[in-house]
Motif scaffolding. Sequence first.
Motif, PDB file in Angstrom:
ATOM      1  N   ILE A   1       0.972  -1.236   0.084  1.00  0.00           N
ATOM      2  CA  ILE A   1      -0.032   0.046  -0.016  1.00  0.00           C
ATOM      3  C   ILE A   1       1.094   1.347   0.058  1.00  0.00           C
ATOM      4  N   SER A   2       2.133   1.134   0.429  1.00  0.00           N
ATOM      5  CA  SER A   2       2.901   2.322   0.668  1.00  0.00           C
ATOM      6  C   SER A   2       3.288   2.742  -0.966  1.00  0.00           C
TER       7      SER A   2
ATOM      8  N   GLN B   1      -4.155  -9.174   2.946  1.00  0.00           N
ATOM      9  CA  GLN B   1      -3.067 -10.096   2.574  1.00  0.00           C
ATOM     10  C   GLN B   1      -3.510 -11.384   2.314  1.00  0.00           C
ATOM     11  N   GLY B   2      -4.954 -11.648   2.091  1.00  0.00           N
ATOM     12  CA  GLY B   2      -5.406 -13.000   2.219  1.00  0.00           C
ATOM     13  C   GLY B   2      -5.156 -13.927   0.857  1.00  0.00           C
TER      14      GLY B   2
ATOM     15  N   PRO C   1      -0.451  -5.971   7.348  1.00  0.00           N
ATOM     16  CA  PRO C   1      -1.242  -7.014   8.147  1.00  0.00           C
ATOM     17  C   PRO C   1      -1.830  -6.350   9.403  1.00  0.00           C
ATOM     18  N   HIS C   2      -3.144  -7.001   9.816  1.00  0.00           N
ATOM     19  CA  HIS C   2      -3.753  -6.353  10.905  1.00  0.00           C
ATOM     20  C   HIS C   2      -4.196  -5.030  10.666  1.00  0.00           C
ATOM     21  N   SER C   3      -4.347  -4.398   9.482  1.00  0.00           N
ATOM     22  CA  SER C   3      -4.524  -3.189   9.353  1.00  0.00           C
ATOM     23  C   SER C   3      -5.983  -2.831   8.588  1.00  0.00           C
ATOM     24  N   PRO C   4      -6.836  -3.159   9.116  1.00  0.00           N
ATOM     25  CA  PRO C   4      -8.464  -2.951   8.428  1.00  0.00           C
ATOM     26  C   PRO C   4      -8.899  -1.338   8.054  1.00  0.00           C
TER      27      PRO C   4
END
Length: 217
Positions: A47-48, A125-126, A148-151
């Motif tokens: 995403i960066s 990242q599924g 990861p873990h950043s909804p």
Amino acid sequence: ALYMQGRGTLRQELAKEKALRSGRTSRVPQSRLPKARGQTWVQGCHISTRPPEVADRAVPGHWEGDLVVGTKNQSAIITLVERTSRLVILRRLPGKHDTTSVMPLLAEMIGSLPEVIRKTLTWDQGPEMASHPELTLATNIQVFFCDPHSPWQRGSNENTNGLLRDFFPKGTDFRKVTDEQVAEAERLLNKRPRQTLGWRTPAEVFQQVLADSALTA
């Protein structure tokens, strides 16, 4: 740290006492095997590296996506949300939701949209996105992955998934839900006025987006 040599009954008490913060009596041994390299499909698409224009929502055509998974992880609904208008597109997966099952349906959903509003897609990242290069090849949309873990990096999609649970609560088996029921949920969500849109509906804003895009194309 406190060092104490246990004697007699004290030795037995110390052996049973949960001294670690986790509540365990001893630490879990660490594996000596090499650590996994992680999700290789994320490499080069973090995403960066996403275009800065995505962040302010002023430019339409940037989407967020996710799976809403049914009971026992045996079915799912694909959710797509356009960031500017909050328009949602839903499709049901009555069986597997691995990358082989997800990619063709996702390509169909995105391919039905005008090309001018197929810019980027942000996903978690599924593993269902492991073959995302095929999606880009079929639709010309660029895929990016959240941390990861950043909804919150897919905030519009997470909010929409929460609204969708009003129609299909947790524990719903999407194998027993009809495509017509999913289409009706999509219609109602897109006709719901949103404060963030100045109390316009996603459908109204999306129609304006299409009109503006046609003028600038």
